[in-house]
Enzyme design. Structure first.
Site, PDB file in Angstrom:
ATOM      1  N   ASN A  17       3.515   1.251  -2.897  1.00 22.41           N
ATOM      2  CA  ASN A  17       2.224   1.276  -3.585  1.00 22.41           C
ATOM      3  C   ASN A  17       1.226   0.445  -2.777  1.00 22.41           C
ATOM      4  OD1 ASN A  17       0.034   1.070  -5.362  1.00 22.41           O
ATOM      5  ND2 ASN A  17       1.373   1.015  -7.149  1.00 22.41           N
TER       6      ASN A  17
ATOM      7  N   ASP B 120       9.785   5.259  -9.340  1.00 29.01           N
ATOM      8  CA  ASP B 120       8.784   4.261  -9.718  1.00 29.01           C
ATOM      9  C   ASP B 120       8.351   3.526  -8.446  1.00 29.01           C
ATOM     10  OD1 ASP B 120       7.198   2.360 -10.847  1.00 29.01           O
ATOM     11  OD2 ASP B 120       8.682   1.593 -12.255  1.00 29.01           O
TER      12      ASP B 120
ATOM     13  N   CYS C 288      -0.010   4.464  -7.366  1.00 32.24           N
ATOM     14  CA  CYS C 288       1.191   4.945  -8.050  1.00 32.24           C
ATOM     15  C   CYS C 288       0.994   6.383  -8.534  1.00 32.24           C
ATOM     16  CB  CYS C 288       1.564   4.023  -9.206  1.00 32.24           C
ATOM     17  SG  CYS C 288       0.189   3.586 -10.279  1.00 32.24           S
TER      18      CYS C 288
ATOM     19  N   HIS D  89       0.108   2.300 -15.373  1.00 36.07           N
ATOM     20  CA  HIS D  89       0.977   2.549 -14.224  1.00 36.07           C
ATOM     21  C   HIS D  89       1.516   3.976 -14.333  1.00 36.07           C
ATOM     22  CE1 HIS D  89       3.764   1.833 -11.024  1.00 36.07           C
ATOM     23  NE2 HIS D  89       4.820   1.971 -11.801  1.00 36.07           N
TER      24      HIS D  89
END
Length: 1133
Positions: free
Chosen positions: A224, A488, A229, A471
């Site tokens: 990131n 993630d 993201c 997020h």
């Protein structure tokens, strides 16, 4: 009660318990007959476990064990004790006990894995729920307990309670007034209740220290950059759509060497995701998109990014083997229709779609949203449809799907405008979607159903947080029959179907005891609603799963990609190794006669030159332990000479700022580091001058110049190594000739024979000598004075110039040349190469060029030089300074005082302007009038719209400051070559931020035009003096996202909007499909209010009435994709 008004009195007949249900376990029993279950004792193990260690929701048990350790002789135990080892789930366990506390006044108990030291299996772990109970064996109803959950690993092999129970209380004569102590007769029992849980994902209670995504899952994440993201989740989704990855690999990029090419950058990213062992950076990709920190640190709309990326890639694939691959994969067809109920008439339009936006608000699940999407609207009563040939008819209006694509992207509208709050809000309502879904109910009757329209869920892209903070991450199923994985950012973990689906439905947290608020980690607020919810779903058609996921096949990247990445890795490794070994090496600079002879400037050579020229000294990177002899051999080989024919001199920084040779280095076995420390200048690189021997003697030994000097046995006489430069007035050049030796006590005139020999001049040639002391100090040398009296030392530079006849001198001066070395040195000191760039680009027809000028030149002098180069009148030139971003800064006025140096190097009182602008470049313009005349005029930029709003031409007009709008229009007519007939209908109006501002009358003063407003000129049809006009602007989905050219449009009383639309089409010159894609809405001020979309039978004249606070909005895609602050459209260069 006396003060209560009569309207607040309680009705005496009101039953307070009305509608309250009384629930009991058994209808035959009454509440007062139910006795509470007795509290289990500590030795009733099964009952105690049921009561105090119930199972965790959503977790499966692998094994359970209960073990009791009987502790005896407590006060005589050591500081640290272990209980007996027992087994649970195939793992050994034991209790770790600190009888006197682990550095506290409490008994400390821990559960610990029971493997022998250093015999814990590699990568061992166990997820455990446990309860430790300390109890009195004489009275098991007395106990103290603590419970916990933990992931036991080799590194974290024990977990428990440092402050389990206070020692003072344990040994007190009474425990909670029970008449006896907890630890009685120095004894107590400790029971461990252990439940080992299954861990299907492998990351239950994981702390992620040293977690390796590649090792655990075979896949890697994306780093990131700040707020990327959302980009990472989309890229992973596309990467694991294997057919898409294969299509991207088929774009030809063999010739692309620059990572700024977005198709190559995406290929490279996919290749690294496929082959790397660590998380991959997206910096190269975002740079190729043309993004800066604004896009990197601001979350964008994923749907918009997906569409823009698809468009860009589709364009790149044209003419390649991948052409059409994206449409085949992602594009479906839908039909918008109006069908009459009572007559056989239908108006319809087929459209392609790449994704579908579905309403979440008001719908419980995916099928509800699709039913909402294809809902049929009946047009009857006052809303009847005008069917051509049939008049007004009852009709059905709606949308139906003709085909769904192989890969279906569904965008869930989790963010909506809340009219009550007058703001965008996140919709956190519960919204369900299935793992397998049937799309066939939403197809038209004519659709081809030869292949079933069953879809399997491939990806769930999730947003956690709210509108302002949050997020993004993704759950993806990379293989047909595999598991879901959570992506993630840089971490990839296995996930359960429940985590991928149900936990992202949104809605309230489910708890047996009601909704307990949870804290959102991104907004730091508490809420009973889940903050994480799906905002994009990816489904793949069941019959095409093998084709899209390329089951059984590998996705092969192009060979050039692998080769180039391997080269990059090798280069990176080289640089890394160089950094690691940097302390073993040192940098040296070496200059020789070869550099000196081609150098024109101050000092011997340009030691600090940035550009690589023949005069620049050669740089060497050498091991510090290399001897001077070994290093000189390397230099000799480079110069094509023998080792003994060269001699190194150490260069030093003199106090006057020059760099000159100091002493020869005559220690061949000394290392270069030792030589640098002994002879060099501590603050800079070690610099050397390489002296060449004159010849070899009879024995073959080298002879350097100092041996050929006759010192005449004079006391304190010694040889000096000097440098000779030649100033040639005829060619206006100053170059090095070489180095030579002279005796310290010789007179200046005694070196004449050596100079004549070096110059190749005949005897009797007259010349002048001067010494170059430093840049701004050049002094003539007196022939009768000795070198000692002239303070000459090793490394000094002497400049020679021929004495020229007066006639030649006059000619050189007449051409702007210099006849004295001192003056030419001054020119070199102030010499500057200035780049001149055409202000309006090379397309203006003017060249970009560089001139060598003097900083001492006045404005008239340097503008004359530029005029001479361009062959234009210098009075018709205008110059502008350039800021560091390459944009125009300040125009140079014709009354400019001072010199070129003042323009390029503004003084310290100019608000640090010097650091804000380029000091070697200027923009220039060739004007139609003199700069003096121009500065008495005002520059006006007008956008001329000759043919609707489709074509725009920008003109910059120079108008006298006292002029009016009529004068501006006359100038525009001349510049744009507009006919008199058209000019009669032209109006000038102001716009701001793509919205209409006001019309300008012909007698309006030019100085009254706002500096930040845009001027538009356009021919308008004669609509009469009293006609109502409405402001028109363009927007993209939301009225705040304005774009395009605004204008005012005349309305006609009683005209239905279908006819108004036709007039708009004729006026704007937008026809056919492009016009059909526009939706029309009335928008009230402020412009961000909700648009009211118009039907063909409505009358805009009546809607407007006497109001002036409404405008007509044209809703269509902004193809320019300009910036809109936080609601900016994303773009890819």
């Amino acid at each position: 009660m006396d003060q209560l008004g009569s309207d607040m009195m309680v009705d005496p007949t009101y039953d307070e318990k009305h509608d309250v249900a009384i629930i009991s376990p058994d209808p035959d029993d009454t509440m007062d007959e139910v006795e509470p279950e007795p509290e289990p004792r500590a030795d009733e193990y099964e009952a105690f476990m049921r009561k105090h260690m119930s199972g965790l929701p959503d977790q499966e048990t692998e094994a359970e064990t209960i073990n009791t350790w009987e502790i005896r002789d407590w006060r005589n135990l050591g500081r640290r004790e272990h209980g007996p080892v027992f087994d649970c789930g195939g793992h050994p366990w034991r209790i770790l006990f600190f009888p006197y506390g682990n550095n506290v006044d409490f008994a400390s108990f821990y559960l610990e894995q029971g493997y022998e030291e250093k015999k814990v299996p590699e990568d061992w772990y166990a997820c455990v729920q446990f309860l430790l109970v300390l109890w009195n064996p004489s009275d098991p109803s007395m106990y103290v307990m603590h419970s916990a959950t933990h992931r036991f690993t080799a590194d974290e092999g024990d977990w428990g309670f440092t402050r389990f129970a206070e020692l003072r209380r344990l040994f007190s004569s009474q425990w909670d007034e029970r008449g006896r102590p907890m630890v009685e007769n120095n004894s107590a029992n400790i029971t461990a209740y252990i439940r080992v849980l299954k861990d299907p994902t492998g990351v239950l209670w994981h702390n992620f220290i040293n977690y390796d995504s590649k090792k655990e899952t075979g896949m890697v994440g994306l780093k990131n950059q700040g707020a990327t993201c959302y980009l990472n989740s989309l890229l992973q989704s596309l990467f694991f759509t294997n057919a898409f990855r294969q299509a991207v690999y088929q774009i030809p990029t063999e010739q692309e060497t620059d990572r700024q090419y977005s198709a190559y950058a995406l290929q490279r990213l996919f290749y690294l995701l496929q082959t790397s062992n660590n998380a991959v950076a997206t910096n190269d990709l975002t740079q190729s998109f043309g993004w800066d920190s604004k896009q990197i640190f601001e979350q964008q709309d994923v749907q918009e990014l997906s569409r823009v990326l698809m468009d860009k890639l589709d364009e790149k694939m044209k003419g390649t083997e991948a052409e059409g691959a994206l449409e085949k994969m992602f594009v479906g067809k839908m039909k918008t229709y109006i069908s009459c109920i009572n007559v056989d008439y239908e108006s319809s339009r087929m459209e392609d779609f790449w994704d579908i936006q579905l309403n979440v608000s008001g719908n419980k699940n995916l099928d509800d949203s699709f039913n909402d999407y294809v809902q049929v609207e009946t047009m009857d009563g006052e809303n009847k449809y005008f069917a051509e040939g049939f008049g007004l008819q009852d009709a059905k209006k709606g949308v139906i799907f003709e085909t769904f694509p192989q890969v279906l992207h569904l965008q869930l509208k989790r963010f909506e405008y809340d009219i009550n709050r007058d703001a965008m809000m996140k919709v956190n309502d519960r919204y369900e979607f299935p793992e397998i879904w049937d799309a066939s109910p939403y197809l038209s009757e004519q659709a081809d159903r030869s292949e079933p329209y069953m879809y399997h869920l491939h990806g769930v892209l999730v947003h956690s947080g709210d509108l302002n903070a949050g997020h993004y991450y993704a759950f993806l199923k990379p293989t047909k029959d595999g598991h879901f994985y959570k992506f993630d950012d840089d971490r990839v973990t296995r996930a359960t179907s429940r985590e991928a689906l149900e936990e992202n439905f949104g809605g309230d947290y489910a708890h047996a005891n009601g909704n307990i608020p949870q804290r959102n980690p991104y907004t730091r607020t508490w809420s009973a609603k889940r903050s994480m919810s799906a905002y994009m779903l990816v489904y793949i058609r069941e019959s095409r799963l093998d084709e899209i996921l390329m089951t059984g096949k590998s996705v092969e990247p192009p060979t050039h990609l692998a080769e180039r990445v391997a080269e990059e890795k090798a280069a990176f490794e080289r640089r890394r190794k160089e950094r690691e070994e940097a302390h073993l090496y040192m940098e040296l600079q070496v200059a020789s006669e070869n550099n000196f002879k081609v150098y024109q400037g101050f000092d011997i050579v340009p030691w600090k030159a940035e550009t690589d020229t023949a005069a620049r000294p050669k740089a060497y990177r050498i091991l510090r332990a290399t001897t001077m002899s070994e290093f000189c051999q390397i230099v000799a080989d480079d110069l094509g000479m023998e080792l003994d024919m060269i001699r190194p001199w150490a260069m030093v920084n003199r106090q006057n700022g020059t760099i000159r040779p100091d002493v020869p280095i005559t220690f061949p076995d000394m290392t270069v580091e030792e030589a640098s420390n002994k002879f060099g200048t501590k603050t800079t690189q070690f610099r050397l001058w390489i002296e060449k021997a004159e010849k070899r003697d009879e024995d073959g030994d080298p002879v350097f110049g100092d041996k050929l000097i006759d010192l005449k046995n004079q006391q304190s006489n010694r040889p000096l190594m000097l440098f000779l430069k030649h100033f040639d007035a005829k060619t206006q050049s100053l170059f090095g000739i070489g180095n030579f030796y002279a005796a310290y006590q010789d007179r200046v005139c005694d070196v004449s024979p050596q100079i004549l020999r070096m110059m190749g001049w005949p005897a009797g040639t007259t010349f002048k000598l001067s010494e170059e002391i430093k840049q701004n100090m050049i002094e003539a040398m007196k022939p009768k004075v000795t070198l000692a009296q002239s303070e000459i030392q090793d490394g000094d530079i002497i400049t020679v110039q021929k004495a020229l006849p007066e006639k030649e001198t006059t000619q050189i001066i007449a051409t702007g040349g210099y006849v004295e070395a001192k003056d030419f040195y001054d020119y070199l000191l102030n010499r500057i190469n200035v780049e001149f760039h055409p202000r309006h680009g090379l397309e203006s027809g003017h060249p970009q060029f560089t001139l060598t000028l003097s900083k001492k030149m006045t404005y008239d002098q340097f503008s004359a030089k530029v005029g001479e180069h361009l062959k234009v009148d210098p009075t018709h030139l205008r110059f502008t300074t350039i800021n560091n971003a390459g944009k125009p800064k300040l125009a140079v006025k014709y009354t400019q005082q001072g010199t070129l140096s003042n323009i390029l190097y503004p003084g310290p009182y100019n608000y640090s302007a010097a650091s804000m602008q380029k000091q070697d470049a200027l923009f220039y313009e060739v004007l139609e009038m003199s700069l003096k005349e121009l500065e008495q005029r005002k520059s006006m930029k007008v956008i001329w719209l000759p043919d609707g709003i489709q074509k725009e031409e920008e003109y910059t007009l120079m108008i006298p400051r006292t002029a009016q709008v009529c004068d501006l229009l006359e100038a525009l007519q001349r510049k744009a070559d507009i006919s008199d007939e058209v000019m009669k209908t032209v109006r000038l109006y102001e716009g701001h931020n793509s919205k209409f501002y006001k019309n300008l009358a012909t007698d309006f003063a030019i100085m009254g035009v706002g500096e930040y407003l845009t001027l538009y000129a356009m021919p308008f049809p004669d609509d009469g003096a009293n006609t109502k006009r409405i402001s028109v602007f363009h927007f993209d989905k939301e009225p705040v996202k304005v774009h395009g050219i605004p204008f005012q449009f005349p309305l006609k009383e009683g005209e239905p909007f279908s006819e108004t639309k036709q007039r708009l089409s004729d006026f704007m010159k937008i026809k056919g499909k492009q016009f059909d894609k526009i939706k029309f809405a009335v928008v009230s001020k402020p412009h961000y209010s909700r648009p009211e979309y118009l039907e063909d039978d409505e009358t805009l004249w009546d809607l407007m009435g006497a109001r002036d606070d409404i405008a007509l909005g044209l809703d269509h895609v902004n193809k320019a994709r300009s910036f809109w602050g936080k609601t900016d459209s994303i773009f890819i260069r």
